[in-house]
Design an enzyme around this catalytic site. Sequence first.
Site, PDB file in Angstrom:
ATOM      1  N   HIS A   1      40.847  42.913  36.238  1.00  0.00           N
ATOM      2  CA  HIS A   1      39.823  41.860  36.195  1.00  0.00           C
ATOM      3  C   HIS A   1      40.415  40.547  36.711  1.00  0.00           C
ATOM      4  O   HIS A   1      39.838  39.874  37.554  1.00  0.00           O
ATOM      5  CB  HIS A   1      39.306  41.704  34.766  1.00  0.00           C
ATOM      6  CG  HIS A   1      38.557  40.432  34.518  1.00  0.00           C
ATOM      7  ND1 HIS A   1      37.374  40.135  35.149  1.00  0.00           N
ATOM      8  CD2 HIS A   1      38.843  39.374  33.719  1.00  0.00           C
ATOM      9  CE1 HIS A   1      36.953  38.939  34.750  1.00  0.00           C
ATOM     10  NE2 HIS A   1      37.829  38.455  33.887  1.00  0.00           N
TER      11      HIS A   1
ATOM     12  N   ARG B   1      36.094  48.080  41.741  1.00  0.00           N
ATOM     13  CA  ARG B   1      37.214  47.137  41.657  1.00  0.00           C
ATOM     14  C   ARG B   1      38.486  47.965  41.496  1.00  0.00           C
ATOM     15  O   ARG B   1      38.673  48.607  40.464  1.00  0.00           O
ATOM     16  CB  ARG B   1      36.972  46.241  40.430  1.00  0.00           C
ATOM     17  CG  ARG B   1      37.912  45.090  40.269  1.00  0.00           C
ATOM     18  CD  ARG B   1      37.649  44.402  38.913  1.00  0.00           C
ATOM     19  NE  ARG B   1      38.371  45.037  37.832  1.00  0.00           N
ATOM     20  CZ  ARG B   1      38.016  45.028  36.553  1.00  0.00           C
ATOM     21  NH1 ARG B   1      36.900  44.446  36.176  1.00  0.00           N
ATOM     22  NH2 ARG B   1      38.753  45.621  35.638  1.00  0.00           N
TER      23      ARG B   1
ATOM     24  N   TYR C   1      42.060  50.215  29.383  1.00  0.00           N
ATOM     25  CA  TYR C   1      40.687  50.714  29.249  1.00  0.00           C
ATOM     26  C   TYR C   1      40.283  51.714  30.335  1.00  0.00           C
ATOM     27  O   TYR C   1      39.189  52.247  30.303  1.00  0.00           O
ATOM     28  CB  TYR C   1      39.688  49.549  29.215  1.00  0.00           C
ATOM     29  CG  TYR C   1      39.808  48.536  30.362  1.00  0.00           C
ATOM     30  CD1 TYR C   1      39.202  48.783  31.588  1.00  0.00           C
ATOM     31  CD2 TYR C   1      40.522  47.356  30.200  1.00  0.00           C
ATOM     32  CE1 TYR C   1      39.313  47.872  32.631  1.00  0.00           C
ATOM     33  CE2 TYR C   1      40.641  46.436  31.237  1.00  0.00           C
ATOM     34  CZ  TYR C   1      40.035  46.690  32.446  1.00  0.00           C
ATOM     35  OH  TYR C   1      40.142  45.795  33.476  1.00  0.00           O
TER      36      TYR C   1
END
Lengths: 346, 327
Positions: A250, A246, A259
Amino acid sequence: MMEIIDKAGKFVSKEYEKEITKEQAQKFYYHMLRIRTFDRKGKALQRQGRIGTYVPFEGQEASQVGSALVLEEKDWMFPTYRDHGATLTFGAEMDRVLLYWNGRVEGSVPSKEKNIYPASVPIATQLPHATGAAMAETYKGTNNVAIAYFGDGATSEGDFHEGINIASVFQAPVVFFNQNNGFAISVPIEKQMNSETIAQKSEAYGIPGVRVDGMDVFAVHFAVKEAFERARNGEGPTLIEAVTWRFGAHTTADDPTKYRDQEETEKKREELDPILRLERFMKNHDMWDEDWAEKIEKEIEAELDDAIVEMEKFQKPDPADMFDYVFEEPTWTIQEQKEILKGATK
Amino acid sequence: MPIMSYIQAITTALKEEMQRDNKVFVLGEDVGRKGGVFRATEGLYDEFGEYRVLDTPLAESAIAGVGIGAAMYGMRPVAEMQFADFIMPAVNQIISEAAKIRYRSNNDWNAPITIRAPYGGGVHGALYHSQSVESVFANQPGLKIVMPSTPYDVKGLLKASIRDNDPVLFFEHKRAYRLLKGEVPDDDYVLPIGKADIKRNGTDITVITYGLCIHFAMQAAEKLTEEGIDVHILDLRTVYPLDQEAIIEAAKKTGKVLLITEDNKEGSIIGEVSAIIAENCLFDLDAPVQRLAGPDIPSMPYAPTTEKFFMVNPDKVEKAMRELAEY
């Protein structure tokens, strides 16, 4: 890991060479470009305040297109909220998909013709549904197949196990298609599971498991195609792990820099991007046509512009509509509350 | 008219529906060759075969989830949860998926699944074979919850649930299975979901309850006739959606209302019934609304004395009725 073309766009395996035509490569490229254009526009529309929270899938185009192009007319697709690339490829209408991201319930059913189940937001609940639909097909005596899409995080859920286990016991014609994009929001795959791969979990169920390069559209396509053939022939379910990435967040409400290093992710693009890989392959094999590429780009832009116009001119919802379709017939509380709302908004 | 037990009425309804419509099928743990741990599906495997009476793996979420998938496809699954206590792993499927699919698909999809589960105590079932779970689901629009009290109601309501185009939870009191017998016509009849039923006409006090407690209330009411107390009994039959009209009418009839449930008192169905009465019957009441319910502890204890204390029984009901009548 199953791979047909490598990062340089060269054949790794000659096994499928004869099956890969210019026409097919162009078709795959077209769909991947189409959904990427949609995806980037989706993010832009969210930033402009023209749609709500959006879930991007950039990086997963080969996985979604390669798999979705296997389905036949009457097959079943059970997507998650990150699989509108697959639904668009299978036959979802673009303006309906935009409506969904604009918070409109009318967008939940993106096609009247195709069996596309409304995207599952709870994680892994769609796996038992796909099994149930597939078992019903068997009972009816058809040879239609169901495919369930799910991410790496979903493999930790109970419904992952329950859905696959029961499908394996009944040899249901279902394909469990996992896109391992490396992260469940912020949690990396190595914190999600102790297993080396997701595909190896198939062994526990006694069903075939295939690990495939999710950035190689041909590898994905042929792995899924073979799984569909097994299912249609009464040979039961398959678990496929498409290893992908990805590139973005998100959702548009997520900040991935909290993160992971996004600069590192962008540096990987040259190496990983599934569309660049296919382009290299086509150029290496005399399948690339500059005029054609320009033409499809314009076509896609025009299609998307039209879809946005449709989405934006769609009638505004009447608040009283929120009481509709809770049951086949409304209950007294629903009727009463709807009447009160209508009175208050007159 | 044939006399049948409560559980025979269930088996009969399932069998008749499976004969009527080949889209109806049963799935659950031990429902096939064994015929269910309570024998509710006895004989169905032999008559309809393994493809319509599915012995599933021990996985409640998949029993519900696979049923939902098949229901969306157009089948009519009747899923059995072996005990209502074990429905918990399936709650996500029932509430997040079954209850919402019509709504979130703008009426394009629906899940006509019936989920049967034996609930209730008084059978030395201990903590995990005695619970009443209806209130877990009773604030979930999109679900219907049916809890019949007699064999006659069982047959008509189970048929209605299977034919309903929305998901229905059908809770059967396990102590009622063999305890309660009654006349059940051979006819193919259905009873309306969402409609309460007057089980006894009376003029002094009103009892509103459902399930096995109806049976206790009927027994207590008979005893109280000797004391000249005439009890009106309304059986909710469906606990979601509630039959508001019937509740108001029953409350107004006597002005004194006793609400009974075997469930824990706080947060139970009868609290909602009480709210309906409070909103609609203030000037018709001659006494505060009374509640008789299980104590607010996590589950029904096992030791005989404690189980007996937890359970509603005819003596407790009789005492509560008398106190209300004398108010």
